[in-house]
Design a protein around this motif. Sequence first.
Motif, PDB file in Angstrom:
ATOM      1  N   THR A 198      35.773  52.976  23.702  1.00 46.19           N
ATOM      2  CA  THR A 198      36.042  54.393  23.970  1.00 46.19           C
ATOM      3  C   THR A 198      37.288  54.561  24.834  1.00 46.19           C
ATOM      4  OG1 THR A 198      33.695  54.917  23.784  1.00 46.19           O
ATOM      5  CG2 THR A 198      35.067  56.511  24.939  1.00 46.19           C
ATOM      6  N   ALA A 199      37.418  53.767  25.887  1.00 43.42           N
ATOM      7  CA  ALA A 199      38.589  53.871  26.765  1.00 43.42           C
ATOM      8  C   ALA A 199      39.872  53.580  25.994  1.00 43.42           C
ATOM      9  CB  ALA A 199      38.453  52.918  27.948  1.00 43.42           C
ATOM     10  N   GLU A 200      39.828  52.585  25.115  1.00 43.64           N
ATOM     11  CA  GLU A 200      41.016  52.282  24.314  1.00 43.64           C
ATOM     12  C   GLU A 200      41.340  53.437  23.366  1.00 43.64           C
ATOM     13  OE1 GLU A 200      42.191  49.201  20.881  1.00 43.64           O
ATOM     14  OE2 GLU A 200      41.774  48.281  22.825  1.00 43.64           O
ATOM     15  N   ASN A 201      40.314  54.018  22.748  1.00 43.70           N
ATOM     16  CA  ASN A 201      40.544  55.158  21.855  1.00 43.70           C
ATOM     17  C   ASN A 201      41.152  56.338  22.599  1.00 43.70           C
ATOM     18  OD1 ASN A 201      39.479  53.710  19.737  1.00 43.70           O
ATOM     19  ND2 ASN A 201      37.499  54.730  19.765  1.00 43.70           N
ATOM     20  N   VAL A 202      40.642  56.622  23.794  1.00 40.77           N
ATOM     21  CA  VAL A 202      41.184  57.713  24.599  1.00 40.77           C
ATOM     22  C   VAL A 202      42.640  57.421  24.966  1.00 40.77           C
ATOM     23  CG1 VAL A 202      41.019  58.919  26.823  1.00 40.77           C
ATOM     24  CG2 VAL A 202      38.949  58.460  25.483  1.00 40.77           C
ATOM     25  N   PHE A 203      42.911  56.188  25.387  1.00 40.72           N
ATOM     26  CA  PHE A 203      44.271  55.811  25.766  1.00 40.72           C
ATOM     27  C   PHE A 203      45.242  56.036  24.598  1.00 40.72           C
ATOM     28  CE2 PHE A 203      47.688  52.668  25.765  1.00 40.72           C
ATOM     29  CZ  PHE A 203      48.307  52.967  26.969  1.00 40.72           C
ATOM     30  N   TRP A 204      44.922  55.497  23.427  1.00 45.48           N
ATOM     31  CA  TRP A 204      45.846  55.616  22.296  1.00 45.48           C
ATOM     32  C   TRP A 204      45.957  57.056  21.794  1.00 45.48           C
ATOM     33  CZ3 TRP A 204      49.453  52.439  22.037  1.00 45.48           C
ATOM     34  CH2 TRP A 204      49.271  51.107  22.343  1.00 45.48           C
ATOM     35  N   THR A 205      44.876  57.811  21.911  1.00 47.19           N
ATOM     36  CA  THR A 205      44.940  59.220  21.509  1.00 47.19           C
ATOM     37  C   THR A 205      45.863  59.996  22.443  1.00 47.19           C
ATOM     38  OG1 THR A 205      42.728  59.151  20.562  1.00 47.19           O
ATOM     39  CG2 THR A 205      43.581  61.314  21.170  1.00 47.19           C
TER      40      THR A 205
ATOM     41  N   GLY B 280      36.470  65.607  23.016  1.00 48.34           N
ATOM     42  CA  GLY B 280      35.608  65.295  24.150  1.00 48.34           C
ATOM     43  C   GLY B 280      34.229  65.933  24.014  1.00 48.34           C
ATOM     44  N   SER B 281      34.177  67.161  23.498  1.00 46.92           N
ATOM     45  CA  SER B 281      32.889  67.823  23.285  1.00 46.92           C
ATOM     46  C   SER B 281      32.052  67.067  22.268  1.00 46.92           C
ATOM     47  CB  SER B 281      33.095  69.263  22.804  1.00 46.92           C
ATOM     48  OG  SER B 281      33.763  70.014  23.782  1.00 46.92           O
ATOM     49  N   PHE B 282      32.675  66.692  21.149  1.00 42.66           N
ATOM     50  CA  PHE B 282      31.941  65.922  20.140  1.00 42.66           C
ATOM     51  C   PHE B 282      31.479  64.583  20.711  1.00 42.66           C
ATOM     52  CE2 PHE B 282      34.148  68.580  16.868  1.00 42.66           C
ATOM     53  CZ  PHE B 282      32.995  69.065  16.263  1.00 42.66           C
ATOM     54  N   HIS B 283      32.355  63.919  21.442  1.00 39.86           N
ATOM     55  CA  HIS B 283      31.997  62.621  22.021  1.00 39.86           C
ATOM     56  C   HIS B 283      30.846  62.778  23.013  1.00 39.86           C
ATOM     57  CE1 HIS B 283      32.495  58.481  23.326  1.00 39.86           C
ATOM     58  NE2 HIS B 283      32.326  58.940  24.556  1.00 39.86           N
ATOM     59  N   PHE B 284      30.918  63.787  23.854  1.00 40.88           N
ATOM     60  CA  PHE B 284      29.873  64.009  24.850  1.00 40.88           C
ATOM     61  C   PHE B 284      28.517  64.233  24.183  1.00 40.88           C
ATOM     62  CE2 PHE B 284      27.416  66.782  27.679  1.00 40.88           C
ATOM     63  CZ  PHE B 284      27.345  65.962  28.798  1.00 40.88           C
ATOM     64  N   ILE B 285      28.481  65.104  23.175  1.00 39.06           N
ATOM     65  CA  ILE B 285      27.219  65.433  22.506  1.00 39.06           C
ATOM     66  C   ILE B 285      26.688  64.252  21.686  1.00 39.06           C
ATOM     67  CG2 ILE B 285      26.214  66.862  20.676  1.00 39.06           C
ATOM     68  CD1 ILE B 285      28.078  69.137  21.737  1.00 39.06           C
ATOM     69  N   LEU B 286      27.579  63.595  20.930  1.00 40.84           N
ATOM     70  CA  LEU B 286      27.120  62.569  19.990  1.00 40.84           C
ATOM     71  C   LEU B 286      27.010  61.171  20.590  1.00 40.84           C
ATOM     72  CD1 LEU B 286      29.144  63.716  16.861  1.00 40.84           C
ATOM     73  CD2 LEU B 286      26.714  64.079  17.315  1.00 40.84           C
ATOM     74  N   TYR B 287      27.843  60.846  21.593  1.00 39.35           N
ATOM     75  CA  TYR B 287      27.861  59.478  22.104  1.00 39.35           C
ATOM     76  C   TYR B 287      27.338  59.321  23.525  1.00 39.35           C
ATOM     77  CZ  TYR B 287      30.325  58.069  17.958  1.00 39.35           C
ATOM     78  OH  TYR B 287      30.641  57.799  16.651  1.00 39.35           O
ATOM     79  N   ILE B 288      27.512  60.326  24.368  1.00 41.92           N
ATOM     80  CA  ILE B 288      27.007  60.215  25.734  1.00 41.92           C
ATOM     81  C   ILE B 288      25.567  60.729  25.788  1.00 41.92           C
ATOM     82  CG2 ILE B 288      27.286  61.012  28.113  1.00 41.92           C
ATOM     83  CD1 ILE B 288      30.328  60.925  27.605  1.00 41.92           C
ATOM     84  N   GLN B 289      25.348  61.959  25.310  1.00 43.00           N
ATOM     85  CA  GLN B 289      23.985  62.484  25.282  1.00 43.00           C
ATOM     86  C   GLN B 289      23.169  61.897  24.124  1.00 43.00           C
ATOM     87  OE1 GLN B 289      24.392  66.769  25.154  1.00 43.00           O
ATOM     88  NE2 GLN B 289      24.309  66.892  27.385  1.00 43.00           N
ATOM     89  N   ARG B 290      23.853  61.456  23.098  1.00 45.56           N
ATOM     90  CA  ARG B 290      23.223  60.879  21.885  1.00 45.56           C
ATOM     91  C   ARG B 290      22.155  61.810  21.321  1.00 45.56           C
ATOM     92  NH1 ARG B 290      23.093  54.358  23.119  1.00 45.56           N
ATOM     93  NH2 ARG B 290      25.296  54.266  23.626  1.00 45.56           N
ATOM     94  N   ARG B 291      22.484  63.098  21.267  1.00 44.36           N
ATOM     95  CA  ARG B 291      21.537  64.109  20.799  1.00 44.36           C
ATOM     96  C   ARG B 291      21.058  63.837  19.372  1.00 44.36           C
ATOM     97  NH1 ARG B 291      23.688  70.040  22.379  1.00 44.36           N
ATOM     98  NH2 ARG B 291      24.102  69.634  24.566  1.00 44.36           N
ATOM     99  N   GLN B 292      21.923  63.302  18.558  1.00 49.87           N
ATOM    100  CA  GLN B 292      21.594  63.067  17.156  1.00 49.87           C
ATOM    101  C   GLN B 292      21.066  61.650  16.945  1.00 49.87           C
ATOM    102  OE1 GLN B 292      24.444  65.073  14.528  1.00 49.87           O
ATOM    103  NE2 GLN B 292      24.309  63.271  13.226  1.00 49.87           N
ATOM    104  N   GLU B 293      21.012  60.879  18.011  1.00 60.53           N
ATOM    105  CA  GLU B 293      20.662  59.458  17.956  1.00 60.53           C
ATOM    106  C   GLU B 293      21.543  58.790  16.900  1.00 60.53           C
ATOM    107  OE1 GLU B 293      16.441  59.508  17.458  1.00 60.53           O
ATOM    108  OE2 GLU B 293      16.116  60.159  19.520  1.00 60.53           O
TER     109      GLU B 293
END
Length: 189
Positions: free
Chosen positions: A129-136, A93-106
Amino acid sequence: MDDILYGARDKRGNWTPNKRPERAPIFVWPVQPKKVIRWLPGYFLPWNTLYFVISLVSWIYLTPALDTMREFRADWILLILLRNAGLTLLVYGSFHFILYIQRRQETNFKYNAKWPDTDNTAFMFGSQTAENVFWTMCSAVPVWTAYEAATWWLYANSYLPYVDFGQHPVYCAILVLVMPVWRELHTSI
């Protein structure tokens, strides 16, 4: 850091590095002590230290006592399941938040410049993303927990040899240092 300095994007926007990753200097023969010494800080910091701290906290505070795990019981297995779910949410979730929600690295160093689909009927909930979270959470974490619970039960009942840190601190410390090297060996081949 600009990814164009280290690779190129094709006409579809997919990034490819200019050169293959190099092997860790610890696996290069003949041994080059200066390169190994320069490599060591990056080996320990920050990721392997972070993984070690997460493991240590999980072990000390979130893993039931070995005596408790002699019998399969829902209480300790549920604790492990909740711990694993929490770790999954925290780390991924931390990686997803930083890389995909905040898109810090674009899209720098992103192999596929396209972002996950949010309105696509090909995915269970219309969202990649929702499907990935569900299956994880509903498949990967329970399977991980089942393997871990079975392993702990085998340790607790002496079906597998268990090495206690209190009895063999040097051996355990060496194992802790070798584990990331073992992982590095498999990623550098």
